[in-house]
Scaffold this motif. Structure first.
Motif, PDB file in Angstrom:
ATOM      1  N   GLY A  70       0.806  -1.213   0.000  1.00  0.00           N
ATOM      2  CA  GLY A  70       0.000   0.000   0.000  1.00  0.00           C
ATOM      3  C   GLY A  70       0.843   1.269   0.000  1.00  0.00           C
ATOM      4  O   GLY A  70       0.398   2.324   0.457  1.00  0.00           O
ATOM      5  N   TYR A  71       2.062   1.166  -0.515  1.00  0.00           N
ATOM      6  CA  TYR A  71       2.960   2.308  -0.579  1.00  0.00           C
ATOM      7  C   TYR A  71       2.803   3.035  -1.910  1.00  0.00           C
ATOM      8  O   TYR A  71       2.401   2.463  -2.911  1.00  0.00           O
ATOM      9  CB  TYR A  71       4.420   1.873  -0.472  1.00  0.00           C
ATOM     10  N   ARG A  72       3.224   4.277  -1.924  1.00  0.00           N
ATOM     11  CA  ARG A  72       3.451   4.978  -3.179  1.00  0.00           C
ATOM     12  C   ARG A  72       4.834   4.551  -3.653  1.00  0.00           C
ATOM     13  O   ARG A  72       5.663   4.120  -2.854  1.00  0.00           O
ATOM     14  CB  ARG A  72       3.407   6.485  -2.955  1.00  0.00           C
ATOM     15  N   LEU A  73       5.086   4.700  -4.945  1.00  0.00           N
ATOM     16  CA  LEU A  73       6.408   4.394  -5.483  1.00  0.00           C
ATOM     17  C   LEU A  73       6.988   5.659  -6.092  1.00  0.00           C
ATOM     18  O   LEU A  73       6.378   6.262  -6.977  1.00  0.00           O
ATOM     19  CB  LEU A  73       6.336   3.289  -6.537  1.00  0.00           C
ATOM     20  N   LEU A  74       8.148   6.067  -5.603  1.00  0.00           N
ATOM     21  CA  LEU A  74       8.878   7.216  -6.138  1.00  0.00           C
ATOM     22  C   LEU A  74       9.862   6.672  -7.161  1.00  0.00           C
ATOM     23  O   LEU A  74      10.801   5.951  -6.811  1.00  0.00           O
ATOM     24  CB  LEU A  74       9.604   7.951  -5.006  1.00  0.00           C
ATOM     25  N   THR A  75       9.616   6.987  -8.440  1.00  0.00           N
ATOM     26  CA  THR A  75      10.406   6.402  -9.523  1.00  0.00           C
ATOM     27  C   THR A  75      10.451   7.332 -10.720  1.00  0.00           C
ATOM     28  O   THR A  75       9.593   8.198 -10.878  1.00  0.00           O
ATOM     29  CB  THR A  75       9.821   5.043  -9.952  1.00  0.00           C
ATOM     30  N   ARG A  76      11.447   7.109 -11.582  1.00  0.00           N
ATOM     31  CA  ARG A  76      11.453   7.770 -12.879  1.00  0.00           C
ATOM     32  C   ARG A  76      11.004   6.800 -13.972  1.00  0.00           C
ATOM     33  O   ARG A  76      10.950   7.149 -15.134  1.00  0.00           O
ATOM     34  CB  ARG A  76      12.842   8.309 -13.202  1.00  0.00           C
ATOM     35  N   ASP A  77      10.698   5.578 -13.616  1.00  0.00           N
ATOM     36  CA  ASP A  77      10.294   4.548 -14.579  1.00  0.00           C
ATOM     37  C   ASP A  77       8.789   4.301 -14.480  1.00  0.00           C
ATOM     38  O   ASP A  77       8.337   3.182 -14.257  1.00  0.00           O
ATOM     39  CB  ASP A  77      11.079   3.268 -14.310  1.00  0.00           C
ATOM     40  N   ALA A  78       8.019   5.361 -14.626  1.00  0.00           N
ATOM     41  CA  ALA A  78       6.575   5.271 -14.430  1.00  0.00           C
ATOM     42  C   ALA A  78       5.893   4.387 -15.467  1.00  0.00           C
ATOM     43  O   ALA A  78       4.964   3.654 -15.141  1.00  0.00           O
ATOM     44  CB  ALA A  78       5.955   6.665 -14.447  1.00  0.00           C
ATOM     45  N   ALA A  79       6.336   4.422 -16.705  1.00  0.00           N
ATOM     46  CA  ALA A  79       5.641   3.688 -17.771  1.00  0.00           C
ATOM     47  C   ALA A  79       5.598   2.188 -17.480  1.00  0.00           C
ATOM     48  O   ALA A  79       4.538   1.558 -17.596  1.00  0.00           O
ATOM     49  CB  ALA A  79       6.311   3.952 -19.111  1.00  0.00           C
ATOM     50  N   ARG A  80       6.706   1.606 -17.100  1.00  0.00           N
ATOM     51  CA  ARG A  80       6.726   0.158 -16.827  1.00  0.00           C
ATOM     52  C   ARG A  80       5.815  -0.173 -15.641  1.00  0.00           C
ATOM     53  O   ARG A  80       5.039  -1.108 -15.684  1.00  0.00           O
ATOM     54  CB  ARG A  80       8.132  -0.343 -16.538  1.00  0.00           C
ATOM     55  N   HIS A  81       5.904   0.616 -14.589  1.00  0.00           N
ATOM     56  CA  HIS A  81       5.104   0.325 -13.399  1.00  0.00           C
ATOM     57  C   HIS A  81       3.614   0.501 -13.666  1.00  0.00           C
ATOM     58  O   HIS A  81       2.807  -0.303 -13.206  1.00  0.00           O
ATOM     59  CB  HIS A  81       5.567   1.176 -12.219  1.00  0.00           C
ATOM     60  N   ARG A  82       3.248   1.532 -14.418  1.00  0.00           N
ATOM     61  CA  ARG A  82       1.828   1.730 -14.752  1.00  0.00           C
ATOM     62  C   ARG A  82       1.298   0.580 -15.595  1.00  0.00           C
ATOM     63  O   ARG A  82       0.161   0.167 -15.447  1.00  0.00           O
ATOM     64  CB  ARG A  82       1.639   3.040 -15.509  1.00  0.00           C
ATOM     65  N   GLY A  83       2.137   0.078 -16.487  1.00  0.00           N
ATOM     66  CA  GLY A  83       1.714  -0.988 -17.383  1.00  0.00           C
ATOM     67  C   GLY A  83       1.436  -2.307 -16.690  1.00  0.00           C
ATOM     68  O   GLY A  83       0.607  -3.086 -17.144  1.00  0.00           O
ATOM     69  N   TYR A  84       2.114  -2.571 -15.588  1.00  0.00           N
ATOM     70  CA  TYR A  84       1.961  -3.854 -14.897  1.00  0.00           C
ATOM     71  C   TYR A  84       1.285  -3.736 -13.531  1.00  0.00           C
ATOM     72  O   TYR A  84       0.812  -4.735 -13.004  1.00  0.00           O
ATOM     73  CB  TYR A  84       3.319  -4.542 -14.760  1.00  0.00           C
ATOM     74  N   PHE A  85       1.263  -2.540 -12.978  1.00  0.00           N
ATOM     75  CA  PHE A  85       0.643  -2.312 -11.669  1.00  0.00           C
ATOM     76  C   PHE A  85      -0.242  -1.068 -11.750  1.00  0.00           C
ATOM     77  O   PHE A  85       0.069  -0.040 -11.147  1.00  0.00           O
ATOM     78  CB  PHE A  85       1.718  -2.152 -10.579  1.00  0.00           C
ATOM     79  N   PRO A  86      -1.339  -1.141 -12.497  1.00  0.00           N
ATOM     80  CA  PRO A  86      -2.155   0.063 -12.741  1.00  0.00           C
ATOM     81  C   PRO A  86      -2.744   0.679 -11.473  1.00  0.00           C
ATOM     82  O   PRO A  86      -3.037   1.866 -11.448  1.00  0.00           O
ATOM     83  CB  PRO A  86      -3.241  -0.441 -13.686  1.00  0.00           C
ATOM     84  N   GLN A  87      -2.910  -0.097 -10.417  1.00  0.00           N
ATOM     85  CA  GLN A  87      -3.474   0.415  -9.173  1.00  0.00           C
ATOM     86  C   GLN A  87      -2.424   1.103  -8.291  1.00  0.00           C
ATOM     87  O   GLN A  87      -2.767   1.738  -7.302  1.00  0.00           O
ATOM     88  CB  GLN A  87      -4.178  -0.712  -8.394  1.00  0.00           C
ATOM     89  N   LEU A  88      -1.166   1.010  -8.674  1.00  0.00           N
ATOM     90  CA  LEU A  88      -0.065   1.574  -7.882  1.00  0.00           C
ATOM     91  C   LEU A  88      -0.055   3.090  -7.978  1.00  0.00           C
ATOM     92  O   LEU A  88      -0.149   3.666  -9.063  1.00  0.00           O
ATOM     93  CB  LEU A  88       1.262   1.017  -8.390  1.00  0.00           C
ATOM     94  N   SER A  89       0.068   3.752  -6.844  1.00  0.00           N
ATOM     95  CA  SER A  89       0.174   5.214  -6.794  1.00  0.00           C
ATOM     96  C   SER A  89       1.637   5.595  -7.003  1.00  0.00           C
ATOM     97  O   SER A  89       2.505   5.167  -6.244  1.00  0.00           O
ATOM     98  CB  SER A  89      -0.326   5.722  -5.443  1.00  0.00           C
ATOM     99  N   LEU A  90       1.888   6.378  -8.038  1.00  0.00           N
ATOM    100  CA  LEU A  90       3.256   6.739  -8.395  1.00  0.00           C
ATOM    101  C   LEU A  90       3.553   8.206  -8.110  1.00  0.00           C
ATOM    102  O   LEU A  90       2.690   9.059  -8.267  1.00  0.00           O
ATOM    103  CB  LEU A  90       3.492   6.490  -9.878  1.00  0.00           C
ATOM    104  N   ILE A  91       4.789   8.454  -7.716  1.00  0.00           N
ATOM    105  CA  ILE A  91       5.336   9.799  -7.675  1.00  0.00           C
ATOM    106  C   ILE A  91       6.418   9.767  -8.750  1.00  0.00           C
ATOM    107  O   ILE A  91       7.425   9.077  -8.607  1.00  0.00           O
ATOM    108  CB  ILE A  91       5.943  10.136  -6.298  1.00  0.00           C
ATOM    109  N   ALA A  92       6.163  10.474  -9.846  1.00  0.00           N
ATOM    110  CA  ALA A  92       7.069  10.395 -11.002  1.00  0.00           C
ATOM    111  C   ALA A  92       7.088  11.730 -11.722  1.00  0.00           C
ATOM    112  O   ALA A  92       6.177  12.541 -11.556  1.00  0.00           O
ATOM    113  CB  ALA A  92       6.592   9.288 -11.938  1.00  0.00           C
ATOM    114  N   PRO A  93       8.119  11.947 -12.524  1.00  0.00           N
ATOM    115  CA  PRO A  93       8.164  13.193 -13.301  1.00  0.00           C
ATOM    116  C   PRO A  93       6.958  13.274 -14.239  1.00  0.00           C
ATOM    117  O   PRO A  93       6.460  12.247 -14.689  1.00  0.00           O
ATOM    118  CB  PRO A  93       9.465  13.075 -14.110  1.00  0.00           C
ATOM    119  N   PRO A  94       6.561  14.499 -14.538  1.00  0.00           N
ATOM    120  CA  PRO A  94       5.423  14.666 -15.468  1.00  0.00           C
ATOM    121  C   PRO A  94       5.737  14.198 -16.871  1.00  0.00           C
ATOM    122  O   PRO A  94       6.811  14.034 -17.277  1.00  0.00           O
ATOM    123  CB  PRO A  94       5.167  16.172 -15.437  1.00  0.00           C
TER     124      PRO A  94
END
Length: 135
Positions: free
Chosen positions: A111-135
């Motif tokens: 239930g954590y947020r993920l601080l990453t610059r690799d948002a595309a991969r994480h969104r593609g496989y973990f769509p429910q994951l809350s990301l902190i990523a560059p715009p």
């Protein structure tokens, strides 16, 4: 206090002051630390350690006072395996589970947020994951 799993790419940005991402990563970690626990796991620790010769240097880069160290839950390992199966079905060529899947799954299951610059991969496989990523 909820947590933010900090991806190795953001931590490694801090080691290179002239990196294109240094300012963004410093700001993102500082903002996250104001409201959340910062967390790393063994995969992130291993990826960061590649830049160093000694364990003590990695401990300095990831001070325990700033980053809580957690094991990867078994539920996250299961989810990482499922993400890997989806990756292979989509044409992925690697034959072993990618570290990013363990990182994304750990954040998702915990239930954590993920601080990453690799948002595309994480969104593609973990769509429910809350990301902190560059715009």
């Amino acid at each position: 206090m909820s947590g933010v799993l900090v991806d190795s790419n953001v931590i490694l940005d801090l080691t290179e002051i002239d990196s294109d991402w240094f300012d963004w990563s410093v700001d993102a970690i500082e903002r996250a630390a104001e409201n959340f626990r910062l967390v790393v796991n063994p995969i992130i620790f291993a990826e960061v350690s590649i830049r160093y010769s000694h364990l003590e240097e990695v401990d300095e880069a990831l001070p325990k006072e700033m980053f809580d160290r957690e094991q990867i839950p078994y539920e996250a390992a299961f989810l990482a395996g499922k993400a890997f199966v989806a990756y292979r079905r989509r044409g992925g060529t690697r034959r072993t589970v990618l570290p990013d899947f363990f990182i994304g799954a750990h954040a998702t299951v915990s239930g954590y947020r993920l601080l990453t610059r690799d948002a595309a991969r994480h969104r593609g496989y973990f769509p429910q994951l809350s990301l902190i990523a560059p715009p």
